[in-house]
Design a protein around this motif. Structure first.
Motif, PDB file in Angstrom:
ATOM      1  N   ARG A 124       0.829  -1.221   0.000  1.00 29.37           N
ATOM      2  CA  ARG A 124       0.000   0.000   0.000  1.00 29.37           C
ATOM      3  C   ARG A 124       0.848   1.249   0.000  1.00 29.37           C
ATOM      4  O   ARG A 124       0.573   2.210  -0.709  1.00 29.37           O
ATOM      5  CB  ARG A 124      -0.935  -0.002   1.223  1.00 29.37           C
ATOM      6  CG  ARG A 124      -2.163  -0.875   1.051  1.00 29.37           C
ATOM      7  CD  ARG A 124      -2.955  -0.945   2.330  1.00 29.37           C
ATOM      8  NE  ARG A 124      -3.259   0.367   2.877  1.00 29.37           N
ATOM      9  CZ  ARG A 124      -4.329   1.075   2.532  1.00 29.37           C
ATOM     10  NH1 ARG A 124      -5.173   0.614   1.643  1.00 29.37           N
ATOM     11  NH2 ARG A 124      -4.561   2.260   3.086  1.00 29.37           N
ATOM     12  N   VAL A 125       1.893   1.268   0.798  1.00 29.94           N
ATOM     13  CA  VAL A 125       2.767   2.437   0.861  1.00 29.94           C
ATOM     14  C   VAL A 125       3.451   2.674  -0.479  1.00 29.94           C
ATOM     15  O   VAL A 125       3.522   3.816  -0.977  1.00 29.94           O
ATOM     16  CB  VAL A 125       3.808   2.273   1.974  1.00 29.94           C
ATOM     17  CG1 VAL A 125       4.849   3.385   1.896  1.00 29.94           C
ATOM     18  CG2 VAL A 125       3.119   2.295   3.349  1.00 29.94           C
ATOM     19  N   ASP A 126       3.944   1.599  -1.085  1.00 33.91           N
ATOM     20  CA  ASP A 126       4.598   1.751  -2.391  1.00 33.91           C
ATOM     21  C   ASP A 126       3.615   2.292  -3.428  1.00 33.91           C
ATOM     22  O   ASP A 126       3.958   3.144  -4.253  1.00 33.91           O
ATOM     23  CB  ASP A 126       5.160   0.405  -2.857  1.00 33.91           C
ATOM     24  CG  ASP A 126       6.349  -0.042  -2.017  1.00 33.91           C
ATOM     25  OD1 ASP A 126       6.916   0.806  -1.308  1.00 33.91           O
ATOM     26  OD2 ASP A 126       6.699  -1.245  -2.080  1.00 33.91           O
ATOM     27  N   GLY A 127       2.375   1.776  -3.396  1.00 39.00           N
ATOM     28  CA  GLY A 127       1.373   2.256  -4.342  1.00 39.00           C
ATOM     29  C   GLY A 127       1.021   3.711  -4.123  1.00 39.00           C
ATOM     30  O   GLY A 127       0.880   4.480  -5.070  1.00 39.00           O
ATOM     31  N   LEU A 128       0.889   4.103  -2.848  1.00 36.84           N
ATOM     32  CA  LEU A 128       0.586   5.494  -2.536  1.00 36.84           C
ATOM     33  C   LEU A 128       1.724   6.422  -2.942  1.00 36.84           C
ATOM     34  O   LEU A 128       1.494   7.512  -3.458  1.00 36.84           O
ATOM     35  CB  LEU A 128       0.292   5.648  -1.039  1.00 36.84           C
ATOM     36  CG  LEU A 128      -1.032   5.052  -0.544  1.00 36.84           C
ATOM     37  CD1 LEU A 128      -1.103   5.129   0.977  1.00 36.84           C
ATOM     38  CD2 LEU A 128      -2.209   5.790  -1.160  1.00 36.84           C
ATOM     39  N   GLU A 129       2.958   5.982  -2.704  1.00 39.19           N
ATOM     40  CA  GLU A 129       4.095   6.811  -3.088  1.00 39.19           C
ATOM     41  C   GLU A 129       4.137   7.010  -4.598  1.00 39.19           C
ATOM     42  O   GLU A 129       4.465   8.090  -5.086  1.00 39.19           O
ATOM     43  CB  GLU A 129       5.394   6.161  -2.595  1.00 39.19           C
ATOM     44  CG  GLU A 129       5.595   6.256  -1.088  1.00 39.19           C
ATOM     45  CD  GLU A 129       6.886   5.598  -0.646  1.00 39.19           C
ATOM     46  OE1 GLU A 129       7.489   4.871  -1.458  1.00 39.19           O
ATOM     47  OE2 GLU A 129       7.294   5.824   0.513  1.00 39.19           O
TER      48      GLU A 129
END
Length: 485
Positions: A124-129
Motif C-alpha cells: 500500500r505504501v509503495d502504491g501510494l508513493e
C-alpha cells in the motif's frame, strides 16, 4: 526495557500478539492511513493526552527518545486508551523496524507474527508513493482547484417570430478556487463570450448566461476576484475587488435553477432588492441552525473604471434575514441603491427596495414540483419624475428526474420589465444596477426541458413568450448546450 517489552506495554500496541494473523480481506484500514502519515514525534510532551501518571508513560517515552518511531494523530493526541487494530499495530512496528539496528529474538517474533500485515502495508505504501509522485508531477497547484463551464446557444426571438434574429452565441467561465487553510476561499473567475448586442444579450430577451458578460466580443476578462474566510464558527467575511451581491449572502432564497433561460427569472422575484450588483465590495454573514443574517456593500463596477466616481457613489447596500431548512427556505431583504444624480436625463438617483422570497422542494423527485416564488417592491427616485412605485414578482416550478432520471423540466412566470438589474433594454432608464422600462407592464413565461446527456454535458431546448403592454409581444426559442468540467 527491550523494544519487544516496550511495544507490549505501550497503549497503542496492545493487539500486537493476537494469536491469529489477519488475511488481506479481514484487515481494517480505518485510522492507519491517518496515523501512519503523521510526522514522528521527538518528545513525549508533544502528546496532549499522555501524562506522567499514566502506567505506560515510561515505556512510551523510551520508544520515542531511543528509537524515534512513534507517531501521533493530526490533533496532537496519542489515543492510548483506544483499542488498536492489527493493521495500526503493524504500522507502528513497521516504523520502528527502520530504526532498530539489532535484530533480537523478540523482534523476530514480532516480524513473524505480523508478516502478512507488513507485506500488505508495504504494498500500500509503495502504491501510494507512486500515486503521489504522479500527482506531484502533473498537478496544476497544491492549493487551487480549476473548474469550468462552457455554454453554447442557438436560437432566435422577435415580435413576429424568429425572422432574421437567429443567432449562435457562447459563454465560457473558468473558476480558480484557492484555499490556504481548508476553510477559506480565494476565487478568481475568467470569462469570455460573444452575446454582446445580440437578441439574447440585451433587454427582456437577455439570457441568464449573458448577464454581466465581459465587454467586447471574444475578450477575456476578470469576472470575479474575492476572498472569503470564516471568523469563528458562525461568521463569514467576504471582500474583493470584483464581487457580486449574491456572493456575500449566506443563502439564496430560490430553488429555481440559476442556469435557467431568461435572465429576468434569476432575481428571486425581487429584481431591485437582489440586483446582483457587481463591483468592489465587502460583506459578512452570521449563520447558525439554519438561520442567517447577511449584510454587504457593493460599489458598481463602473465606479472603478470612471475616475469621476468613487466608492461613495453608484452602489448598493443590502441586508437579508433568512432561514434555510432541509427542503425549504425563506428570506426577507432590504436594499438601498444610489444612482447617478444630476444628469439632464431621467435617471434613477436612488431607491429603496424590499423583497420577500421563498422556496420548497419535495423530499423525493416525482410529479410534485419544487416551487420558488418571490415578490419585490421599490420606491425609486427618478430625476424629473419624482418617486415611482415599482413592483416585480415571479413563480418558478421545477420537476427533477422528470421522465428520465437526471433530466429536469421547468417553467416560470413573472413580471418582466418593471424593475431589474444590470442590462438595459430599449427606452429604459438606466443607472447603478436599476432600470425602469418606461412604465410598461410586461409579463414573461418560459418553458424548458434539460436532457442530462452525461454527468458533464446537458442539452436544454427552451421556449419563451413576453407580453408587452402597449407593444407587440415577443416570443422565441433556443437550444442551450452546457459543458461542465
Amino acid at each position: 526495557m527491550k523494544l519487544f517489552q516496550q511495544l507490549l506495554v505501550a497503549p497503542a500496541a496492545l493487539g500486537l500478539l493476537a494469536p491469529v494473523a489477519a488475511t488481506a480481506s479481514e484487515l481494517n484500514f480505518d485510522g492507519v492511513d491517518q496515523y501512519a502519515s503523521q510526522e514522528q514525534v521527538t518528545s513525549i510532551s508533544q502528546f496532549s493526552d499522555v501524562q506522567p501518571t499514566d502506567w505506560a508513560y515510561q515505556a512510551l517515552s523510551n520508544l520515542i527518545e531511543r528509537y524515534g518511531c512513534v507517531a501521533g494523530y493530526p490533533d496532537g493526541t496519542y489515543r492510548g486508551q483506544r483499542a488498536m487494530t492489527r493493521f495500526e499495530a503493524a504500522a507502528l512496528l513497521n516504523a520502528c523496524l527502520d530504526r532498530v539496528t539489532e535484530v533480537t529474538d523478540e523482534l523476530k517474533r514480532l516480524m513473524a507474527e505480523f508478516e502478512k500485515e507488513l507485506a500488505i502495508l508495504k504494498g500500500r505504501v509503495d502504491g501510494l508513493e507512486a500515486k503521489v509522485g504522479e500527482l506531484e508531477a502533473n498537478q496544476f497547484s497544491t492549493t487551487t482547484k480549476l473548474t469550468g463551464i462552457a455554454t453554447m446557444t442557438l436560437g432566435g426571438a422577435g415580435e413576429t417570430g424568429f425572422g432574421d434574429n437567429v443567432t449562435a452565441n457562447y459563454d465560457v467561465r473558468l473558476n480558480f478556487d484557492t484555499s490556504f487553510t481548508g476553510k477559506d476561499l480565494l476565487r478568481t473567475t475568467l470569462r469570455a463570450g460573444n452575446f454582446g448586442d445580440s437578441v439574447f444579450g440585451n433587454g427582456n430577451t437577455a439570457l441568464e448566461v449573458a448577464f454581466q458578460e465581459e465587454s467586447g466580443a471574444d475578450s477575456v476578462g476578470i469576472n470575479r476576484l474575492f476572498y472569503q474566510f470564516p471568523v469563528g464558527e458562525s461568521v463569514t467575511v467576504t471582500a474583493g475587488a470584483k464581487v457580486r451581491q449574491d456572493d456575500m449572502l449566506a443563502m439564496w432564497p430560490s430553488a429555481y435553477p440559476a442556469d435557467t433561460i431568461l435572465d429576468l427569472f434569476t432575481y428571486a422575484g425581487a429584481r431591485a432588492t437582489y440586483s446582483l450588483n457587481l463591483g468592489a465590495g465587502v460583506g459578512l454573514w452570521y449563520q447558525k441552525d439554519g438561520f442567517s443574517i447577511s449584510a454587504n456593500f457593493v460599489s458598481n463596477e463602473n465606479s472603478a473604471e470612471d475616475s469621476t466616481l468613487g466608492v461613495g457613489e453608484d452602489y448598493t447596500a443590502t441586508v437579508q434575514l433568512g432561514y434555510a431548512g432541509e427542503n425549504w427556505g425563506a428570506a426577507f431583504a432590504y436594499t438601498y441603491g444610489d444612482g447617478l444624480g444630476g444628469s439632464p436625463f431621467n435617471v434613477v438617483e436612488d431607491w429603496n427596495a424590499i423583497g420577500l422570497s421563498a422556496y420548497w422542494q419535495p423530499a423525493d423527485s416525482g410529479w410534485v414540483p419544487g416551487i420558488s416564488t418571490g415578490f419585490g417592491y421599490t420606491d425609486a427616485n427618478v430625476a424629473g419624475l419624482g418617486n415611482q412605485d415599482v413592483w416585480s414578482w415571479m413563480v418558478g416550478l421545477q420537476w427533477t428526474d422528470m421522465f428520465v432520471k437526471g433530466n429536469a423540466l421547468g417553467m416560470a412566470i413573472g413580471s418582466a420589465g418593471q424593475v431589474g438589474g444590470g442590462k438595459c433594454g430599449t427606452g429604459a432608464l438606466c443607472t447603478g444596477g436599476l432600470w425602469l422600462d418606461d412604465g410598461q407592464d410586461t409579463l414573461a413565461y418560459e418553458l424548458w426541458y434539460k436532457f442530462q446527456v452525461t454527468d458533464n454535458i446537458s442539452v436544454t431546448p427552451a421556449f419563451f413568450w413576453i407580453e408587452n403592454s402597449g407593444a407587440s409581444d415577443t416570443y422565441g426559442g433556443l437550444v442551450k448546450t452546457t459543458f461542465k468540467f
